[in-house]
Design a protein around this motif. Structure first.
Motif, mmCIF file in Angstrom:
data_model
loop_
_atom_site.group_PDB
_atom_site.id
_atom_site.type_symbol
_atom_site.label_atom_id
_atom_site.label_comp_id
_atom_site.label_asym_id
_atom_site.label_seq_id
_atom_site.Cartn_x
_atom_site.Cartn_y
_atom_site.Cartn_z
ATOM 1 N N LEU A 58 -4.929 34.324 12.784
ATOM 2 C CA LEU A 58 -6.254 34.346 12.174
ATOM 3 C C LEU A 58 -6.973 35.660 12.474
ATOM 4 O O LEU A 58 -7.941 36.011 11.795
ATOM 5 C CB LEU A 58 -7.076 33.156 12.680
ATOM 6 C CG LEU A 58 -8.420 32.894 12.000
ATOM 7 C CD1 LEU A 58 -8.241 32.626 10.516
ATOM 8 C CD2 LEU A 58 -9.135 31.714 12.657
ATOM 9 N N MET A 59 -6.499 36.399 13.478
ATOM 10 C CA MET A 59 -7.169 37.641 13.874
ATOM 11 C C MET A 59 -7.259 38.661 12.737
ATOM 12 O O MET A 59 -8.354 39.169 12.454
ATOM 13 C CB MET A 59 -6.480 38.264 15.086
ATOM 14 C CG MET A 59 -7.209 39.472 15.661
ATOM 15 S SD MET A 59 -6.250 40.371 16.911
ATOM 16 C CE MET A 59 -5.940 39.085 18.115
ATOM 17 N N PRO A 60 -6.162 39.010 12.038
ATOM 18 C CA PRO A 60 -6.311 39.972 10.945
ATOM 19 C C PRO A 60 -7.168 39.461 9.793
ATOM 20 O O PRO A 60 -7.808 40.254 9.097
ATOM 21 C CB PRO A 60 -4.863 40.236 10.502
ATOM 22 C CG PRO A 60 -4.072 39.118 11.034
ATOM 23 C CD PRO A 60 -4.754 38.658 12.274
ATOM 24 N N ALA A 64 -10.277 41.458 8.482
ATOM 25 C CA ALA A 64 -10.373 41.802 7.062
ATOM 26 C C ALA A 64 -11.680 41.304 6.448
ATOM 27 O O ALA A 64 -12.327 42.010 5.660
ATOM 28 C CB ALA A 64 -9.174 41.233 6.312
ATOM 29 N N LEU A 65 -12.100 40.085 6.801
ATOM 30 C CA LEU A 65 -13.324 39.529 6.225
ATOM 31 C C LEU A 65 -14.569 40.248 6.729
ATOM 32 O O LEU A 65 -15.484 40.558 5.951
ATOM 33 C CB LEU A 65 -13.413 38.031 6.534
ATOM 34 C CG LEU A 65 -12.420 37.135 5.784
ATOM 35 C CD1 LEU A 65 -12.502 35.706 6.283
ATOM 36 C CD2 LEU A 65 -12.690 37.190 4.285
ATOM 37 N N PHE A 380 0.770 43.160 11.571
ATOM 38 C CA PHE A 380 0.309 42.271 12.651
ATOM 39 C C PHE A 380 1.210 41.049 12.760
ATOM 40 O O PHE A 380 1.507 40.576 13.875
ATOM 41 C CB PHE A 380 -1.139 41.844 12.384
ATOM 42 C CG PHE A 380 -1.790 41.167 13.548
ATOM 43 C CD1 PHE A 380 -2.412 41.909 14.530
ATOM 44 C CD2 PHE A 380 -1.776 39.793 13.673
ATOM 45 C CE1 PHE A 380 -3.013 41.289 15.626
ATOM 46 C CE2 PHE A 380 -2.372 39.165 14.754
ATOM 47 C CZ PHE A 380 -2.989 39.924 15.734
ATOM 48 N N LEU A 381 1.665 40.516 11.612
ATOM 49 C CA LEU A 381 2.587 39.375 11.629
ATOM 50 C C LEU A 381 3.874 39.738 12.367
ATOM 51 O O LEU A 381 4.374 38.964 13.191
ATOM 52 C CB LEU A 381 2.899 38.946 10.199
ATOM 53 C CG LEU A 381 3.954 37.837 10.027
ATOM 54 C CD1 LEU A 381 3.495 36.546 10.695
ATOM 55 C CD2 LEU A 381 4.245 37.594 8.550
ATOM 56 N N LEU A 382 4.404 40.925 12.093
ATOM 57 C CA LEU A 382 5.617 41.377 12.778
ATOM 58 C C LEU A 382 5.368 41.540 14.279
ATOM 59 O O LEU A 382 6.228 41.203 15.102
ATOM 60 C CB LEU A 382 6.098 42.699 12.171
ATOM 61 C CG LEU A 382 6.552 42.635 10.705
ATOM 62 C CD1 LEU A 382 6.897 44.032 10.199
ATOM 63 C CD2 LEU A 382 7.735 41.695 10.533
ATOM 64 N N LEU A 383 4.182 42.050 14.641
ATOM 65 C CA LEU A 383 3.839 42.216 16.056
ATOM 66 C C LEU A 383 3.779 40.871 16.769
ATOM 67 O O LEU A 383 4.315 40.699 17.883
ATOM 68 C CB LEU A 383 2.508 42.954 16.180
ATOM 69 C CG LEU A 383 1.998 43.246 17.595
ATOM 70 C CD1 LEU A 383 2.925 44.230 18.300
ATOM 71 C CD2 LEU A 383 0.571 43.811 17.551
ATOM 72 N N VAL A 384 3.145 39.888 16.132
ATOM 73 C CA VAL A 384 3.027 38.546 16.717
ATOM 74 C C VAL A 384 4.396 37.890 16.850
ATOM 75 O O VAL A 384 4.721 37.282 17.883
ATOM 76 C CB VAL A 384 2.082 37.678 15.857
ATOM 77 C CG1 VAL A 384 2.172 36.210 16.285
ATOM 78 C CG2 VAL A 384 0.648 38.169 15.976
ATOM 79 N N LEU A 385 5.224 38.016 15.814
ATOM 80 C CA LEU A 385 6.557 37.425 15.872
ATOM 81 C C LEU A 385 7.408 38.082 16.952
ATOM 82 O O LEU A 385 8.243 37.421 17.586
ATOM 83 C CB LEU A 385 7.242 37.552 14.509
ATOM 84 C CG LEU A 385 6.686 36.663 13.388
ATOM 85 C CD1 LEU A 385 7.448 36.891 12.094
ATOM 86 C CD2 LEU A 385 6.727 35.195 13.775
ATOM 87 N N PHE A 386 7.190 39.380 17.184
ATOM 88 C CA PHE A 386 7.924 40.060 18.254
ATOM 89 C C PHE A 386 7.523 39.499 19.617
ATOM 90 O O PHE A 386 8.381 39.190 20.453
ATOM 91 C CB PHE A 386 7.662 41.559 18.195
ATOM 92 C CG PHE A 386 8.291 42.333 19.326
ATOM 93 C CD1 PHE A 386 9.667 42.431 19.420
ATOM 94 C CD2 PHE A 386 7.514 42.946 20.288
ATOM 95 C CE1 PHE A 386 10.265 43.132 20.473
ATOM 96 C CE2 PHE A 386 8.090 43.645 21.332
ATOM 97 C CZ PHE A 386 9.475 43.739 21.424
ATOM 98 N N PHE A 387 6.210 39.351 19.843
ATOM 99 C CA PHE A 387 5.739 38.771 21.109
ATOM 100 C C PHE A 387 6.229 37.329 21.262
ATOM 101 O O PHE A 387 6.646 36.913 22.352
ATOM 102 C CB PHE A 387 4.212 38.806 21.175
ATOM 103 C CG PHE A 387 3.659 40.082 21.737
ATOM 104 C CD1 PHE A 387 3.868 40.431 23.055
ATOM 105 C CD2 PHE A 387 2.919 40.934 20.947
ATOM 106 C CE1 PHE A 387 3.365 41.605 23.584
ATOM 107 C CE2 PHE A 387 2.407 42.127 21.461
ATOM 108 C CZ PHE A 387 2.623 42.456 22.783
ATOM 109 N N ALA A 447 -9.084 45.251 16.690
ATOM 110 C CA ALA A 447 -9.426 43.840 16.840
ATOM 111 C C ALA A 447 -10.928 43.599 16.886
ATOM 112 O O ALA A 447 -11.380 42.487 16.622
ATOM 113 C CB ALA A 447 -8.779 43.273 18.099
ATOM 114 N N THR A 448 -11.703 44.616 17.213
ATOM 115 C CA THR A 448 -13.149 44.427 17.325
ATOM 116 C C THR A 448 -13.876 44.770 16.029
ATOM 117 O O THR A 448 -14.657 43.970 15.507
ATOM 118 C CB THR A 448 -13.715 45.295 18.466
ATOM 119 O OG1 THR A 448 -13.008 44.988 19.673
ATOM 120 C CG2 THR A 448 -15.197 45.010 18.685
#
Length: 589
Positions: A58-60, A64-65, A380-387, A447-448
């Motif tokens: 939900l972060m990105p 984005a919003l 970001f999806l790729l980063l999360v899946l890597f973690f 992120a901020t």
């Protein structure tokens, strides 16, 4: 136009959640033991894993919003972005965040423990004879879950009545609207902040231990995933060796039939050696059958075939993941040093950093890509899946331990329902810690505020838009510590960063531990990574020792030709028989 853009962002999030549901289901079916499969455990694990991944993704959407309300090129708000519209977007995001965070906490602290005891309470013999009813099983599981209910209530009450951080409240350096907003919260928000901050703290310990090790082991695991001999060839060679072994045993036993003294010392030693070798070959035969997917669920068999098809790409992917891991390591180290040195409020506010003073690659890539949605979302999806994958590899390698004692082992196709539920809880806590790590250390500016900027020019009239065409004006990135009134009207911080900063500024102890734990994460990664450079790690070493007894010590680039031959044979399901030569586990005899 604004409605279309907002709808597209939510549609992209829905598609990502659907993809995550498939990934969560694959993860559960891949690791659970087929013989011990339980529908309740499977459903809870899939739903819980999907919910926690949906939370971090939900972060990105949040970024984005909130960023869609401003014109970054001009440093001002868009015409439609009135205060009411902006507040509406923020409120919607807050509702979704609170819903997902509350759902994660309920699943982690109540639903998963109840499912664990529900499975433990099942008595097959009693159920078959009608001696165990649904009510008896339900009460047996619920009475053990009461302790978790009491724990949740205690956490909420402590968070509800705990006083504000007096040190932070009296700090003149925090006398900015950004910090005042974080400190002025009601008791309900404070209770939720305390509860999730506590869970985040526990998750950070697991994150440092397991994900830190997994981030170093995952690339090597991908490179080592291609065996030097295929499963069909291993099975065929093992069957041949087993047949020769048993024939030799029959010869020795036949030679000594009728002899009074039995076997002589030399034959006895040879027979004992053959018996030990026979046990090893039987284990190797079983391992080859499991690796080829015999007597396994069709999903496991399909996954094994897909793995064989993509093995050549996994070698390249492993090296790319090593580069990505080093990039993440350097980015986190840069941010950590920057925060420790340049944060104006240090431990009082969780080491909030006004702006990045040193070039930070991950943050820079995400900020630049966020100007064109959904490029940053894909990254970001790729980063999360890597973690997430690194966390799974770390848990599978280390196992679920209490101090030095192994409680459960996590293995593909052999994980018990209890172990799978505990691993799900650990992943839940890791994802909460991952939220802090990504938002505050890996990519803090992204992120901020994302790509948001403001015009560093104060208009003459209150309702006049800032004009950056002015000679003395410039466009600057949004910052938490900006004193320009224009930034307050233009810059909208993400809801997630606001929530995390609220936790760390109101409960400074959480902020201090969460921040310095990132260095522990980096230290564990560095130690494991340097170890893999000199010695190839043996994943799940104890099980490998039982199955093969003598694990092959092989470099990352050794036997490349055999690995590609093995890949082709695993795809076709046929073995290549080399007459006169037997090749097993890289050894020729």
């Amino acid at each position: 136009m604004a409605l279309i853009q907002t709808s597209l962002i939510w549609v992209a999030y829905a598609v990502a959640v659907a993809i995550l549901l498939v990934i969560a289901a694959t993860f559960v079916f891949l690791y659970q033991a087929p013989r011990d499969r339980a529908a309740s455990v499977t459903a809870v694990c899939i739903f819980t894993t999907s919910a926690l991944l949906a939370t971090v993704l939900l972060m990105p959407v949040d970024i984005a919003l909130t960023s869609s309300t401003s014109l970054s090129s001009l440093g001002r708000k868009k015409d439609w972005a009135t205060p009411n519209r902006v507040n509406g977007i923020v409120k919607t995001l807050e509702i979704v965040y609170y819903t997902l965070y509350s759902l994660d906490a309920i699943l982690c602290l109540l639903v998963v423990p109840f499912t664990y005891f529900w499975y433990e309470e099942y008595d097959e013999d009693a159920a078959e004879h009608g001696e165990q009813t649904f009510g008896q099983r339900f009460w047996g599981a619920f009475k053990y879950t009461i302790a978790f209910v009491v724990f949740v209530v205690i956490i909420f009450l402590v968070g509800f009545f705990v006083p504000f951080a007096k040190q932070a409240k009296g700090d003149d350096r925090l006398d900015l609207d950004f910090f005042k907003h974080l400190l002025s919260e009601n008791h309900g928000e404070r209770a939720l902040s305390f509860g999730l901050g506590l869970l985040m703290l526990v998750g950070t310990v697991i994150f440092a231990l397991y994900t830190g090790a997994g981030m170093a082991l995952l690339p090597v695991a991908m490179i080592k995933s291609a065996p030097s001999v295929s499963s069909p060839t291993l099975a065929a060679n093992t069957a041949s060796q087993l047949e020769a072994n048993r024939e030799r045993q029959r010869q020795l036993e036949g030679r000594n039939e009728g002899r009074d003294g039995g076997l002589d010392s030399r034959d006895r030693r040879e027979l004992e050696s053959l018996v030990r070798e026979e046990r090893t070959l039987i284990r190797r035969e079983r391992l080859a059958a499991e690796s080829s997917g015999e007597d396994r669920h069709w999903i496991i068999k399909t996954w094994i075939k897909i793995e064989a098809v993509f093995r050549p790409l996994k070698l390249v992917g492993g090296f790319l993941l090593i580069i990505l891991a080093l990039l993440i390591f350097s980015s986190m180290l840069i941010t950590g040093i920057d925060k420790a040195k340049n944060s104006i409020c240090k431990a009082h506010c969780g080491y909030i950093l006004a702006h990045i003073n040193i070039f930070q690659p991950i943050n820079w890539i995400l900020v630049k890509s966020s100007k064109v949605f959904p490029i940053d979302y894909v990254l970001f999806l790729l980063l999360v899946l890597f973690f997430f994958s690194a966390s799974v590899v770390g848990i599978a390698t280390v196992g679920i331990r209490f101090l030095w004692l192994t409680v459960f082992k996590i293995r593909k196709g052999h994980t018990s329902p209890q172990a799978l539920l505990m691993a799900t809880v650990m992943l839940n806590l890791i994802v909460l810690a991952m939220n802090y790590s990504i938002a505050m250390v890996v990519a803090p500016q992204y992120a901020t505020f994302g790509p948001q900027t403001f015009c560093d020019h104060t208009p003459r009239h209150p309702h006049e838009q800032p004009d950056c065409t002015h000679d003395h004006a410039s466009i600057k990135p949004c910052s938490e510590l900006s004193k320009n009134p224009a930034s307050k009207d233009v810059c909208t911080p993400s809801v997630l960063s606001t929530f995390i900063n609220r936790v760390t500024i109101n409960f400074p102890f959480f902020g201090v531990v969460l921040f310095w734990a990132q260095f522990a994460f980096l230290g564990i990664y560095l130690v494991v990574f340097l170890t893999t450079l000199f010695k190839t790690p043996k994943l799940d070493q104890e099980q490998v020792d039982r199955d093969l007894e003598e694990e092959e010590e092989e470099g990352l680039l050794a036997s490349t030709g055999r690995r590609f031959n093995a890949t082709w044979q695993d795809i076709t399901g046929k073995s290549k028989r080399n007459y006169g030569t037997t090749e097993t586990n890289g050894e020729r005899s």
